[in-house]
Structure formats: structure tokens, C-alpha cells
Design an enzyme around this catalytic site. Structure first.
Site, PDB file in Angstrom:
ATOM      1  N   LEU A 151       0.816  -1.213   0.000  1.00 19.67           N
ATOM      2  CA  LEU A 151       0.000   0.000   0.000  1.00 19.67           C
ATOM      3  C   LEU A 151       0.846   1.257   0.000  1.00 19.67           C
ATOM      4  O   LEU A 151       0.456   2.276  -0.555  1.00 19.67           O
ATOM      5  CB  LEU A 151      -0.922   0.016   1.226  1.00 19.67           C
ATOM      6  CG  LEU A 151      -2.024  -1.050   1.270  1.00 19.67           C
ATOM      7  CD1 LEU A 151      -2.764  -0.982   2.605  1.00 19.67           C
ATOM      8  CD2 LEU A 151      -2.997  -0.857   0.127  1.00 19.67           C
ATOM      9  N   GLY A 152       2.000   1.191   0.630  1.00 20.64           N
ATOM     10  CA  GLY A 152       2.858   2.367   0.707  1.00 20.64           C
ATOM     11  C   GLY A 152       4.125   2.070   1.473  1.00 20.64           C
ATOM     12  O   GLY A 152       4.239   1.051   2.156  1.00 20.64           O
ATOM     13  N   GLY A 155       9.222   5.948   6.207  1.00 20.87           N
ATOM     14  CA  GLY A 155      10.593   5.957   6.687  1.00 20.87           C
ATOM     15  C   GLY A 155      10.931   4.787   7.588  1.00 20.87           C
ATOM     16  O   GLY A 155      12.099   4.485   7.811  1.00 20.87           O
ATOM     17  N   GLY A 157       9.209   1.560   7.395  1.00 22.23           N
ATOM     18  CA  GLY A 157       8.743   0.265   6.956  1.00 22.23           C
ATOM     19  C   GLY A 157       7.724   0.369   5.840  1.00 22.23           C
ATOM     20  O   GLY A 157       7.449   1.450   5.312  1.00 22.23           O
ATOM     21  N   LYS A 174       1.749  -3.260   8.897  1.00 22.34           N
ATOM     22  CA  LYS A 174       2.967  -2.465   8.739  1.00 22.34           C
ATOM     23  C   LYS A 174       4.145  -3.199   9.344  1.00 22.34           C
ATOM     24  O   LYS A 174       4.095  -3.625  10.503  1.00 22.34           O
ATOM     25  CB  LYS A 174       2.819  -1.093   9.396  1.00 22.34           C
ATOM     26  CG  LYS A 174       4.001  -0.167   9.076  1.00 22.34           C
ATOM     27  CD  LYS A 174       3.659   1.288   9.291  1.00 22.34           C
ATOM     28  CE  LYS A 174       4.730   2.188   8.703  1.00 22.34           C
ATOM     29  NZ  LYS A 174       4.392   3.607   8.815  1.00 22.34           N
ATOM     30  N   ASP A 270       0.989  14.007  16.092  1.00 20.18           N
ATOM     31  CA  ASP A 270       1.368  14.034  14.675  1.00 20.18           C
ATOM     32  C   ASP A 270       0.125  14.155  13.793  1.00 20.18           C
ATOM     33  O   ASP A 270      -0.045  13.415  12.821  1.00 20.18           O
ATOM     34  CB  ASP A 270       2.156  12.776  14.308  1.00 20.18           C
ATOM     35  CG  ASP A 270       3.063  12.987  13.099  1.00 20.18           C
ATOM     36  OD1 ASP A 270       3.317  14.163  12.757  1.00 20.18           O
ATOM     37  OD2 ASP A 270       3.498  11.999  12.501  1.00 20.18           O
TER      38      ASP A 270
END
Length: 463
Positions: A151-152, A155, A157, A174, A270
Site C-alpha cells: 500500500l505504501g 521511513g 517500513g 505495517k 502528529d
């Protein structure tokens, strides 16, 4: 003299069948020449060694043979063959060797399979058992973490889409690295704690798995990916005003839950567009809790080092490293401006200078041109007063003075129209964020955090 011979077969206990298996008439006068005769049995074997035994027999001349009492029959002898045929001497060793070889291969493959799915498990993880996934299930869910499931990449993983083999639940997995045992323990404890959060606008953390030097975090799969792709990618259709406003309200609702309504105070630390994921109906869900901090209501959060993304960091957070709910409010204010304007918090200007989104929106407000800063892809399908209110709320939330910012409960009241937005004077909001930080001697803190800063607990960030 003609005699009729019958051959019958049946198990021991049932009576002899009336219908013979084989019936044959034979002229005995050609055989019985003398008055004496003998009755016997013969058998033959093939190349494989066999033994034949007759345990009892019954005979009657000119009549029916008496029945055999099975209880009086002797047992089959347990003999040991001293000699073997040549074929058995060859076949048996080969068969034995083949069996041993197959057993060795099976054990080897089994051990290899076990190593393939081997996990790290320690005693202290027992309490987190219900939140732990097996590596085998995650491996099968993602087809072995194949590239077509990716999926993406961030930085820390890669994120893979998967379907759990038993429940058929779609998840995002992830894979990140970990080194310190203490940090791992702390992070897993936070993952489990955050996994208890239940809110319609929060991406559900489902659990984790540890294997060798990597940590796998499992959470709900969001089919429409992250919000930033819709704001900045030309391949995605632009979101209309109602969709953007709904996303802003959803994220505000999630922050109110984290700050005031959850069992513990949760500071996300964040908040940004790339950490907001969209479900199948384009509802915004706050995710990526890798930097999140938890503490009990009524207590002060612990001072820590600066973590987050430059452009979303409040001045007091950069100065002291102390994250509070109001530092989340600051980031949420920048997030509002980002969603409405489809511009990043910090951009490079034509002259190589840095353009601060908060300052740019402030300038448009001071000039009476506030709607002009909005994303031109919005068209005219919005109410100007509502758009201006949302942009002013973004400025208010991102005020450099913490006490001037509203709480998330007040933010929800403003967004729902339950309370009027306070008037903002030009002097009240006149500041240059980057210049203010530099004037306070914070260059040392600012420069290292122009991109996402990290600690071990930030392993979920970086999408």
C-alpha cells in the site's frame, strides 16, 4: 464312481454357506485304484516368504462333516524365519532406508516451516496475548508480503494490504524494525492501550506480532488511503467542500475523544493530512498513533524530546518538548488550513525562501481576500461565510500563544454552529511563525525537524 466336490468360504463364526463357492464333479475310479487312500493338503508360495497353517479340519465319508469347535483350535504359531529369500534381502533394506530418508526429509521440511513462521515471545507478553497475531496468519494474509499487496512505504517500513485467513477481515499490516527490548515493551504496551480506543473517526489498531528484528502492527484497512493523496495528487479526484468539511469535523471529533472522553488522555502528536485515512465513504479517520502519548486525566504529561512534523509543531513544543492537548490543537489548526487550501504547511518559494501556510492565510485575511487562498478546485460549490469561518478557526487553533487556542470541545461547538467564533483582530493574529522561532533562538531545535522527527515509538509514522 463319481464324486461331487464343493468348496465354500466364509468367516469363522458364521455357519458354512449353503451355496458353495465352487462345485465340481469328478470320476474317482481313475484315481482310487487301491482300497486304501490318503487325504491331505498342499500349498505353494511366490518369491515372497509366506507361511500356511491348518489349525483344524473335519471329514466324513458318506455324510456331512461335523462342525469344528473354534474354541478348541490352537493359536497361530509365532515363528521366526531364520532364512530369507534373495528378494526379501534386497527389498527390505531398501524399503527401510527409503522410510528413514522420507522421515528425515519430512522433519527437515517441518523445521524449515517452523523457522519460516518463527516469532519472538517473552514472558512479559502474556498479558498482551489477545492482541497478538501469529506471523503465519499475517504472512498468508498478505501472500507472503508480495509487492502487489504493498500500500505504501514510509521511513520506518512498508504497509501491506491483507485478508486474515479465518475471519476474512481486511487489514493493513505495517512491518517495522525494532532493537531495544525496553522500547519494544513500552511500544507494545502503548499499541495495546491504543487498541482499546473505540471511535468512528479513529483507525482501529488491532494488534501486533514480533518476529526476529521486525515488529508488525495490524490495523483496519482503509480502502481510500490517506487524505494527502486527494489534496496533492493529480490522479485523485478533488474533494468537494462538503467532503472536506466532513473530514475536518471527523478529525475534530476524534481529537475531542482522545483529549477528554477516553479512559486516558491521549495526545496524538502528529496530526496531519497524511495521517488521516479515508474509509469507503470518504469519512476521515485519524490514524498512525506511533508518536502518541497517554497519561491519566488530572496529571501533567511528561516532558520528552521533540517529535512530530515541522510545520505542525507549536512554538512551546519546540521550546520545551512538552506535548499537551493544546499542541494537538495547534497541529489541527494547521491541518484545517491544509485541507481547505490544499497546500503544505511549509513550501519553497520562487526565491528559495520558505512560505509558511499560516502566515499566507493570515495575510489574505488581513487583506480581505480570505476566500482566494482556498483550493481553486473547490469551484463555487460552497458558502463563503462557512469557508471563511473554517479558515479563521484554523488560524485561531494555530495561534502561537497556547492559552489563546480553543479546546477541542470548543472547536466542535464552532464547527457545529452551537457557538459563534470569537472575533479576531489583526494585532491578535499578527505573527510570522518561522521568524518568531528564529527570534527566540530556536534555530537549533527547528532545523533538525524540517521533516518528521523520530523516536522508536514513531515506527508507525512516515506514510
Amino acid at each position: 464312481m463319481t464324486a461331487k466336490r464343493h468348496v465354500s468360504m466364509s468367516p469363522c463364526l458364521p455357519p458354512k454357506p449353503n451355496k458353495p463357492l465352487l462345485s465340481y464333479e469328478f470320476n474317482l475310479s481313475t484315481v482310487l485304484i487301491n482300497n486304501s487312500m490318503y487325504v491331505g493338503f498342499s500349498s505353494s508360495t511366490s518369491v515372497v516368504h509366506t507361511s500356511h497353517y491348518i489349525l483344524g479340519w473335519s471329514f466324513k465319508l458318506n455324510g456331512v462333516a461335523p462342525s469344528i469347535d473354534l474354541s478348541k483350535l490352537p493359536k497361530v504359531p509365532n515363528t521366526i524365519v531364520k532364512g530369507r529369500s534373495k528378494i526379501s534381502q534386497i527389498v527390505l533394506p531398501i524399503a527401510s532406508a527409503s522410510f528413514v530418508l522420507m522421515l528425515v526429509v519430512f522433519i527437515s521440511l517441518y523445521k524449515k516451516s517452523q523457522l519460516k513462521y518463527a516469532e519472538l515471545r517473552e514472558d512479559w507478553e502474556v498479558e498482551f496475548g489477545p492482541h497478538r497475531f501469529s506471523y503465519k496468519d499475517l504472512y498468508q494474509a498478505t501472500n507472503g508480503f508480495k509487492e502487489n499487496k504493498l500500500l505504501g512505504t514510509g521511513g520506518f517500513g512498508k504497509v501491506y494490504r491483507g485478508v486474515l485467513p479465518v475471519s476474512k477481515l481486511e487489514v493493513a499490516v505495517k512491518r517495522v524494525s525494532h532493537e531495544s527490548r525496553d522500547c519494544t515493551k513500552q511500544f507494545i504496551a502503548e499499541v495495546v492501550s491504543l487498541g482499546q480506543l473505540r471511535h468512528r473517526n479513529i483507525v482501529q489498531l488491532l494488534g501486533y506480532c514480533r518476529r526476529k528484528s521486525e515488529l508488525l502492527v495490524v490495523y483496519d484497512y482503509m480502502p481510500n488511503g490517506s487524505l494527502d493523496k486527494y489534496l496533492y495528487s493529480q490522479e485523485k479526484l478533488a474533494l468537494n467542500w462538503n467532503q472536506r468539511l466532513n473530514i475536518i469535523k471527523g478529525v475534530a471529533s476524534s481529537l475531542l475523544y482522545l483529549h477528554e472522553d477516553s479512559e486516558q488522555v491521549v495526545i496524538h502528536r502528529d496530526v496531519k493530512a497524511s495521517n488521516v485515512l479515508l474509509d469507503s465513504e470518504l469519512n476521515g479517520r485519524l490514524g498512525d498513533f506511533g508518536l502518541a502519548r497517554l497519561y491519566d486525566h488530572g496529571t501533567d504529561p511528561q516532558t520528552t524530546h521533540v517529535c512530530g512534523t515541522m510545520g505542525y509543531l507549536s512554538p512551546e513544543l519546540v521550546r520545551s518538548g512538552k506535548a499537551t492537548p493544546l499542541t494537538d490543537v495547534f497541529a489541527f489548526g494547521v491541518f484545517i488550513l491544509e485541507v481547505v487550501c490544499a497546500r503544505r504547511p511549509i513550501e519553497s518559494g520562487a526565491q528559495g525562501d520558505q512560505i509558511i501556510l499560516v502566515d499566507l492565510v493570515l495575510q489574505h485575511w488581513q487583506s480581505g481576500l480570505l476566500p482566494d487562498i482556498a483550493d481553486p478546485r473547490l469551484g463555487e460549490w460552497y458558502e463563503t461565510e462557512e469557508l471563511e469561518m473554517v479558515l479563521k478557526l484554523g488560524l485561531l487553533c494555530s495561534h502561537p500563544v497556547p492559552t489563546a487556542r480553543p479546546s477541542m470541545r470548543q472547536v466542535m461547538q464552532y464547527l457545529d454552529g452551537d457557538a459563534p467564533l470569537p472575533d479576531l483582530s489583526t494585532t491578535y493574529m499578527s505573527f510570522n511563525m518561522l521568524g518568531m522561532l528564529q527570534n527566540e533562538g530556536l534555530d537549533y531545535y527547528v532545523m533538525p525537524y524540517l521533516t518528521t522527527t523520530t523516536s522508536f515509538s514513531s515506527v508507525l509514522s512516515g506514510r
